[in-house]
Design a protein around this motif. Structure first.
Motif, mmCIF file in Angstrom:
data_model
loop_
_atom_site.group_PDB
_atom_site.id
_atom_site.type_symbol
_atom_site.label_atom_id
_atom_site.label_comp_id
_atom_site.label_asym_id
_atom_site.label_seq_id
_atom_site.Cartn_x
_atom_site.Cartn_y
_atom_site.Cartn_z
ATOM 1 N N ALA A 50 38.883 109.943 106.322
ATOM 2 C CA ALA A 50 37.432 109.846 106.412
ATOM 3 C C ALA A 50 36.860 109.737 105.006
ATOM 4 N N LEU A 61 34.818 105.973 106.220
ATOM 5 C CA LEU A 61 35.800 105.506 105.242
ATOM 6 C C LEU A 61 35.463 104.094 104.769
ATOM 7 N N ASP A 160 36.295 105.252 110.478
ATOM 8 C CA ASP A 160 37.395 106.010 109.891
ATOM 9 C C ASP A 160 38.686 105.508 110.533
#
Length: 220
Positions: A50, A61, A160
């Motif tokens: 993340a 991310l 993410d």
């Protein structure tokens, strides 16, 4: 400032789970698993990548300004350079370079390193599209062939990545993060079980400047 976080659960249980309407799922009488079978259950391992772009106040991310270090984690576990990806239209494609999909997975649900033997594409599609609880048997079969599975996860401002593996990942990913020290980025590693609440998961928004971090959060 970019914040990169790696959450790990090593090992993790990955048994076939009962459905919510099954009596066993509510603590009532249901089927039991022999102790010998529990002891012989293969170990699996979980990771979660993340990130937070603090300057732009964007969470995910894929929102990081400096994403090269995140892409390098994709290659950390090793195991060859041929890949398979499951797209939004549930097609399974060969991928020569996974980096663009890792940076922008808007049309990618899942990626795995391509195994030497033929992998059931139906299992890949199930893992990519079904609720994780129902897809556990398929996930185990994919892990037995591919070692690591990368699954796209929604974030507030992008995506993410979840990682599931048949072998430990934490040390390899820590080593990769340490090799890629980047000005303007702080990197943290912490156990998933310690970050179950929203406040603990997004600790960078509350704790970085005002108080020391808990002992379980390791900054690289």
């Amino acid at each position: 400032m970019d914040i990169l976080k790696y959450f790990y659960e090593e090992p993790m249980p990955l048994e076939a789970l009962t459905s919510d309407n099954d009596p066993a799922a509510r603590g009532k009488k249901g089927p039991t698993v022999p102790l010998e079978q529990l002891l012989n259950t293969p170990s699996y391992f979980r990771g979660y990548l993340a990130g937070t772009n603090m300057k732009a106040d964007r969470i995910g991310l894929t929102a990081l300004e400096q994403d090269e270090i995140a892409v390098s984690v994709l290659r950390a576990p090793g195991d060859g350079e041929s890949w398979l990806a499951v797209s939004e239209d549930q097609t399974v494609r060969d991928v020569a370079d996974p980096s663009p999909r890792f940076r922008d997975p808007s049309n990618t649900l899942l990626m795995v390193r391509k195994p030497s033997e033929e992998l059931l594409r139906e299992a890949l599609i199930r893992v990519a599209t079904e609720p994780r609880r129902k897809a556990i048997p398929a996930l185990r079969s994919v892990l037995d062939a591919c070692s690591v599975v990368y699954l796209r996860e929604p974030a507030h401002d992008g995506f993410d990545w979840s990682l599931y593996s048949s072998r430990p990942l934490r040390r390899a990913i820590e080593a990769t993060l340490l090799r890629h020290a980047t000005p303007g980025m702080r990197r943290f590693v912490l156990p998933y079980q310690k970050a179950r609440s929203e406040q603990k998961f997004y600790f960078e928004r509350w704790q970085l400047n005002d108080e020391p971090l808990p002992d379980y959060i390791q900054e690289l």
